[in-house]
Design a protein around this motif. Structure first.
Motif, PDB file in Angstrom:
ATOM      1  N   UNK A  86       6.408  -3.918  -6.858  1.00 30.00           N
ATOM      2  CA  UNK A  86       6.010  -3.491  -8.159  1.00 30.00           C
ATOM      3  C   UNK A  86       5.394  -4.345  -8.839  1.00 30.00           C
ATOM      4  N   UNK A  87       6.175  -5.590  -9.150  1.00 22.69           N
ATOM      5  CA  UNK A  87       5.927  -6.621 -10.010  1.00 22.69           C
ATOM      6  C   UNK A  87       4.473  -7.214  -9.808  1.00 22.69           C
ATOM      7  N   UNK A  88       4.162  -7.268  -8.356  1.00 23.96           N
ATOM      8  CA  UNK A  88       2.828  -7.838  -7.928  1.00 23.96           C
ATOM      9  C   UNK A  88       1.591  -6.707  -8.069  1.00 23.96           C
ATOM     10  N   UNK A  89       2.235  -5.562  -7.993  1.00 22.95           N
ATOM     11  CA  UNK A  89       1.205  -4.431  -8.250  1.00 22.95           C
ATOM     12  C   UNK A  89       0.651  -4.218  -9.563  1.00 22.95           C
ATOM     13  N   UNK A 116       0.756  -1.159  -0.115  1.00 23.86           N
ATOM     14  CA  UNK A 116      -0.094  -0.050   0.034  1.00 23.86           C
ATOM     15  C   UNK A 116       0.872   1.140  -0.119  1.00 23.86           C
ATOM     16  N   UNK A 117       2.065   1.241   0.589  1.00 21.96           N
ATOM     17  CA  UNK A 117       2.962   2.310   0.880  1.00 21.96           C
ATOM     18  C   UNK A 117       3.266   2.500  -0.585  1.00 21.96           C
ATOM     19  N   UNK A 132       3.831  15.266 -10.149  1.00 20.77           N
ATOM     20  CA  UNK A 132       4.900  15.540 -10.922  1.00 20.77           C
ATOM     21  C   UNK A 132       4.881  15.061 -12.272  1.00 20.77           C
ATOM     22  N   UNK A 133       3.894  13.867 -12.506  1.00 19.52           N
ATOM     23  CA  UNK A 133       3.800  13.287 -13.732  1.00 19.52           C
ATOM     24  C   UNK A 133       4.740  12.315 -14.128  1.00 19.52           C
ATOM     25  N   UNK A 134       5.598  12.133 -13.000  1.00 19.32           N
ATOM     26  CA  UNK A 134       6.648  11.255 -13.626  1.00 19.32           C
ATOM     27  C   UNK A 134       6.683   9.783 -13.053  1.00 19.32           C
ATOM     28  N   UNK A 135       7.185   8.806 -13.798  1.00 26.55           N
ATOM     29  CA  UNK A 135       7.213   7.490 -13.083  1.00 26.55           C
ATOM     30  C   UNK A 135       8.390   7.471 -12.016  1.00 26.55           C
ATOM     31  N   UNK A 136       8.111   6.441 -11.048  1.00 27.65           N
ATOM     32  CA  UNK A 136       9.004   6.463  -9.979  1.00 27.65           C
ATOM     33  C   UNK A 136       9.623   5.097  -9.965  1.00 27.65           C
ATOM     34  N   UNK A 137      10.963   4.877 -10.001  1.00 22.89           N
ATOM     35  CA  UNK A 137      11.652   3.604  -9.790  1.00 22.89           C
ATOM     36  C   UNK A 137      11.868   3.163  -8.561  1.00 22.89           C
ATOM     37  N   UNK A 138      12.489   1.951  -8.565  1.00 22.51           N
ATOM     38  CA  UNK A 138      12.736   1.161  -7.238  1.00 22.51           C
ATOM     39  C   UNK A 138      13.753   1.883  -6.466  1.00 22.51           C
ATOM     40  N   UNK A 139      14.705   2.351  -7.101  1.00 20.17           N
ATOM     41  CA  UNK A 139      15.738   3.084  -6.108  1.00 20.17           C
ATOM     42  C   UNK A 139      15.148   4.381  -5.395  1.00 20.17           C
ATOM     43  N   UNK A 140      14.552   5.008  -6.234  1.00 24.71           N
ATOM     44  CA  UNK A 140      13.906   6.239  -5.645  1.00 24.71           C
ATOM     45  C   UNK A 140      12.803   5.915  -4.508  1.00 24.71           C
ATOM     46  N   UNK A 141      11.992   4.816  -4.738  1.00 23.63           N
ATOM     47  CA  UNK A 141      10.939   4.628  -4.004  1.00 23.63           C
ATOM     48  C   UNK A 141      11.651   3.844  -2.548  1.00 23.63           C
ATOM     49  N   UNK A 191       3.778   5.835  -5.612  1.00 22.65           N
ATOM     50  CA  UNK A 191       3.698   5.965  -7.124  1.00 22.65           C
ATOM     51  C   UNK A 191       2.576   6.990  -7.545  1.00 22.65           C
ATOM     52  N   UNK A 192       1.297   6.697  -6.928  1.00 24.58           N
ATOM     53  CA  UNK A 192       0.062   7.533  -7.584  1.00 24.58           C
ATOM     54  C   UNK A 192       0.617   8.888  -7.044  1.00 24.58           C
ATOM     55  N   UNK A 193       0.997   9.245  -5.760  1.00 22.98           N
ATOM     56  CA  UNK A 193       1.054  10.614  -5.297  1.00 22.98           C
ATOM     57  C   UNK A 193       2.056  11.319  -6.232  1.00 22.98           C
ATOM     58  N   UNK A 194       3.322  10.597  -6.584  1.00 25.77           N
ATOM     59  CA  UNK A 194       4.327  10.963  -7.332  1.00 25.77           C
ATOM     60  C   UNK A 194       3.849  11.497  -8.928  1.00 25.77           C
TER      61      UNK A 194
END
Length: 356
Positions: free
Chosen positions: A55-58, A16-17, A29-38, A22-25
């Protein structure tokens, strides 16, 4: 897709977090978030590899997707719907926006017209959202003060309806071939005598009760015009909007990312002018008391343009839905801010209509 409550229950806390971030980002900003940033943004320590697994599960659930290879993730339209239904906290309109709405949406001696009130509301919502403000008005429930018919051409006349609040409405009506100016005047005089200070529905009932007398009191063509006119105005249009006001189309065009999206938006505007689909959406607002949110392909009208609509009904003094007001924007709307703004504006319009 599973119901939001079921889907939310199936996600653990870290899923959920990550989904929420990802959605709030995306909304911010309209930009995708990657695993390192997250992994750096999470409240608990989690490696990029573990984030990628989540992310794969989501993604398998249809909530997020990768816009291109090796990119971060963005929410799908289904993911946005899930976020809106299960996670979003709308809160209240802040004091500054409340004052702004009230200052721009008002009805006083300087601007008594309902049309002016609704146009101002549409323009205000467009400015606040940087999207398009939309107002849909249903058939009027006011009382008539005066009706006049003006011949335009063979088979057509202009019906001028003056309402009790001072508004003037013009409608083109079909008339029998060969109808004379005298017959139009006779029909108008009869209606002004029997329909004055009545709603269209009440006027129609009075004329129906006088149907036998009508045949002897006026010319046959005039009688036909009276009956068909009232049936059309008060019956066939019942529950359907008489007017659609859209302000801020240019805002959507400016935010389009390419010519293809611009062309899709133009198709959307054409569809809006036809009103059929938006009328059905107004019908949906009547089933609930608050704001409705339509995201992208959830509705045929917005499927091509990738737009969203946040809309709320406004009501008259009898609590009947008489229209709807909303905002059209990209799916990347700040829903938490827009929803209470639309809701408050709809309530304000209802209160102003009650006082009129």
């Amino acid at each position: 897709m599973a119901k939001p409550t079921d889907l939310n229950a199936s996600l653990d806390e870290r899923s959920r977090d990550i989904f929420r971030l990802i959605v709030e980002g995306y909304l911010d900003e309209g930009e995708p978030l990657g695993s390192r940033t997250l992994s750096k943004m999470l409240p608990v320590s989690l490696s990029p590899a573990s984030v990628r697994n989540v992310m794969s599960d989501l993604e398998a659930l249809g909530l997020i997707y990768s816009p291109h290879v090796s990119a971060g993730r963005l929410p799908t339209e289904q993911g946005l719907r899930f976020f809106v239904d299960a996670f979003m906290d709308t809160g209240e309109v802040d004091e500054n926006e409340r004052k702004l709405i009230e200052s721009q949406v008002k009805r006083d001696n300087d601007s008594p017209s309902l049309d002016k009130l609704l146009t101002d509301a549409s323009q205000m919502l467009s400015g606040l959202s940087r999207g398009a403000g939309l107002v849909l008005t249903s058939k009027r429930e006011g009382v008539l003060k005066h009706i006049e018919f003006i011949r335009l051409e063979e088979g057509k006349a202009l019906a001028v309806l003056v309402w009790g609040n001072g508004d003037v409405e013009n409608r083109v009506v079909d008339i029998p071939a060969g109808t004379t100016t005298a017959q139009l005047s006779e029909a108008a005089n009869y209606l002004n005598h029997h329909a004055r200070d009545k709603s269209l529905g009440d006027a129609k009932r009075v004329i129906e009760e006088r149907r036998e007398a009508l045949k002897t009191e006026v010319d046959t063509v005039s009688a036909d015009l009276i009956e068909r006119g009232l049936a059309f105005w008060s019956g066939s249009e019942a529950g359907q909007p008489a007017q659609l006001i859209v302000r801020g189309r240019s805002n959507l065009i400016e935010r389009a990312q390419d010519q293809e999206q611009i062309d899709r938006l133009k198709l959307l505007f054409d569809e809006l002018e036809r009103k059929d689909e938006i009328i059905r959406m107004l019908d949906l607002t009547e089933s609930g008391s608050g704001v409705r949110i339509f995201i992208g392909s959830e509705n045929r009208l917005f499927s091509l343009s990738g737009s969203s609509l946040v809309v709320a009904p406004y009501r008259d003094a009898n609590r009947h839905v008489v229209g709807a007001i909303g905002i059209i924007g990209p799916t990347r709307l700040n829903y938490a801010r827009i929803v209470p703004v639309v809701d408050y504006t709809a309530q304000l319009i209802g209160k102003l209509i009650e006082k009129s």
